[in-house]
Structure formats: C-alpha cells, structure tokens
Design a protein around this motif. Structure first.
Motif, short mmCIF file in Angstrom:
data_model
loop_
_atom_site.label_atom_id
_atom_site.label_comp_id
_atom_site.label_asym_id
_atom_site.label_seq_id
_atom_site.Cartn_x
_atom_site.Cartn_y
_atom_site.Cartn_z
N GLU A 37 10.42 -61.82 11.72
CA GLU A 37 10.51 -60.36 11.69
C GLU A 37 10.37 -59.78 13.10
O GLU A 37 11.11 -58.87 13.49
N THR B 152 13.16 -57.66 15.18
CA THR B 152 12.82 -56.34 15.70
C THR B 152 13.11 -56.24 17.19
O THR B 152 13.54 -55.20 17.71
N MET C 238 13.07 -56.38 5.14
CA MET C 238 12.74 -55.36 6.13
C MET C 238 13.46 -54.04 5.82
O MET C 238 12.87 -52.96 5.95
N LYS C 239 14.73 -54.14 5.40
CA LYS C 239 15.48 -52.93 5.05
C LYS C 239 14.88 -52.25 3.82
O LYS C 239 14.77 -51.03 3.77
N ASP C 240 14.49 -53.09 2.83
CA ASP C 240 13.89 -52.53 1.62
C ASP C 240 12.57 -51.82 1.93
O ASP C 240 12.27 -50.77 1.35
N GLN C 241 11.80 -52.41 2.86
CA GLN C 241 10.51 -51.81 3.22
C GLN C 241 10.71 -50.46 3.93
O GLN C 241 9.95 -49.52 3.71
N LYS C 242 11.76 -50.39 4.75
CA LYS C 242 12.05 -49.14 5.45
C LYS C 242 12.51 -48.06 4.47
O LYS C 242 12.20 -46.88 4.63
N ALA C 243 13.27 -48.51 3.46
CA ALA C 243 13.82 -47.55 2.48
C ALA C 243 12.76 -47.06 1.51
O ALA C 243 12.88 -46.00 0.91
#
Length: 208
Positions: A172, A176, A202-207
């Motif tokens: 990760e 980044t 990571m995308k799911d966590q941001k969304a």
C-alpha cells in the motif's frame, strides 16, 4: 552453437536453481559449456515469461535451449504452446531436455543434415506430447485443489490463506508513493493479482 540453459520455478518459495548442477553435468559429459543462464520464478502455464523470451532474443540459429524437463518450458494450453513453438522454430533454436532422450543427439555433430532433420522431426512430436502431458498434469492438479477447497468449505474447514498483513501494508505504501507494479513485484515477490486486490481495497476505503 551456444548452449543456453533455462531454469524455471513456479513461485518465489521454489528454487529455480535446483537443477543447475544436473544441467552443468549433462553439458560437461558432452564436452560442451553452458554459455548463458536464464532463471525466473514464473508459472509455466503463462506465455509471458521475460527470461524465456530474453533467451530467444539472444539466441542465434542452431543454439540449444537446455532444460531439465519439458514442463519447465511449458505447462501452456494448446494455443499458447503453438505460439511458443513458433517463436522457437523461427529462431532455429534446438530444444534439449534431460527427460527427452531423443533430444540429446541434437547437441552432437550428427544434428545437421538428413539425420538431424529426422531427429528434429521425431523430437518435435515427442516434445508436443510431453508438453500436452505437462498441461494435463497442471489442469488435473488445479481441479483436485478446487475439489479439495469445495469439500473443505462444505465441511466448514476452509479458512483460506492468511493475509500477509505486513507485506500488504508495505505494498500500500509503495502504491501511494507511485511505485510501478513491476517494481513492487520485484521488491516483494507478490503476483499482480495481489497488487490488484490491494488497489481495489484502497479504492473501496477511499469511497467509504
């Protein structure tokens, strides 16, 4: 004629150099020296193998591609095996495998002329047969593994592979920082599927 040795193992946990001694001894017995080595940890079921194609790029007509077993060269499906064979044949490279005795004579002086053409024809047929056998073995093992997982799930015993938390946290951080997937693979030994899974997470966590 140059002898180019190819060593392959499926995962980082396996030793691609395991057969090095056998290949050296085989060449030495025939008064030949291995000019270059190509080593990689990649699945034989995929066509995209950088070191194998580097070997073919370096090779000249008449060079020998020396392998321990045919399954080190291929566990490919039929279509991909035909592509690989076409690339090898286009370069005029001779495949010699320790587990294919008919190929051994291709390293000698009788590998040219009419005798050589007969040897190459016989060797080609047996090579195709062993490649098909290696693919069947690969598919059988995958099917048995899938059956075992399905049975364990039904019985409530399947836990899946535990996540390598420290490694994935490092990946990760590399993502980044903008590091490329190829560089991450080299640094960690993980597969692209692992990186893709982490990118999605990571995308799911941001969304969220």
């Amino acid at each position: 004629m140059f002898v180019r040795a190819y060593l392959r193992a499926s995962t980082r946990d396996q030793d691609a150099n395991r057969a090095e001694g056998q290949l050296k001894a085989f060449a030495t017995e025939r008064g030949l020296k291995i000019a270059s080595w190509y080593r990689e940890n990649e699945s034989g079921a995929k066509l995209d193998r950088p070191e194998l194609f580097k070997l073919l790029s370096d090779a000249e007509e008449g060079d020998v591609l020396l392998i321990e077993q045919v399954d080190r060269l291929s566990r490919l499906n039929d279509a991909d095996w035909k592509k690989l064979r076409a690339a090898i044949d286009a370069k005029g490279v001779r495949i010699v495998a320790l587990d294919l005795p008919t190929s051994h004579q291709l390293m000698g002086s009788n590998a040219d002329g009419f005798t050589g053409r007969v040897l190459e024809a016989v060797n080609g047929l047996l090579l195709d047969l062993l490649a098909a056998t290696a693919r069947k073995d690969y598919e059988d093992r995958r099917r048995r593994q899938a059956q075992g997982v399905a049975k364990a799930r039904v019985e409530g015993k399947f836990q899946g592979r535990p996540e390598n938390v420290d490694r994935n946290a490092g990946i990760e951080g590399m993502l980044t920082s903008g590091m490329s997937w190829n560089d991450i693979q080299k640094a960690t030994g993980c597969g692209r599927a692992t990186i893709a899974k982490i990118v999605k997470r990571m995308k799911d966590q941001k969304a969220a």
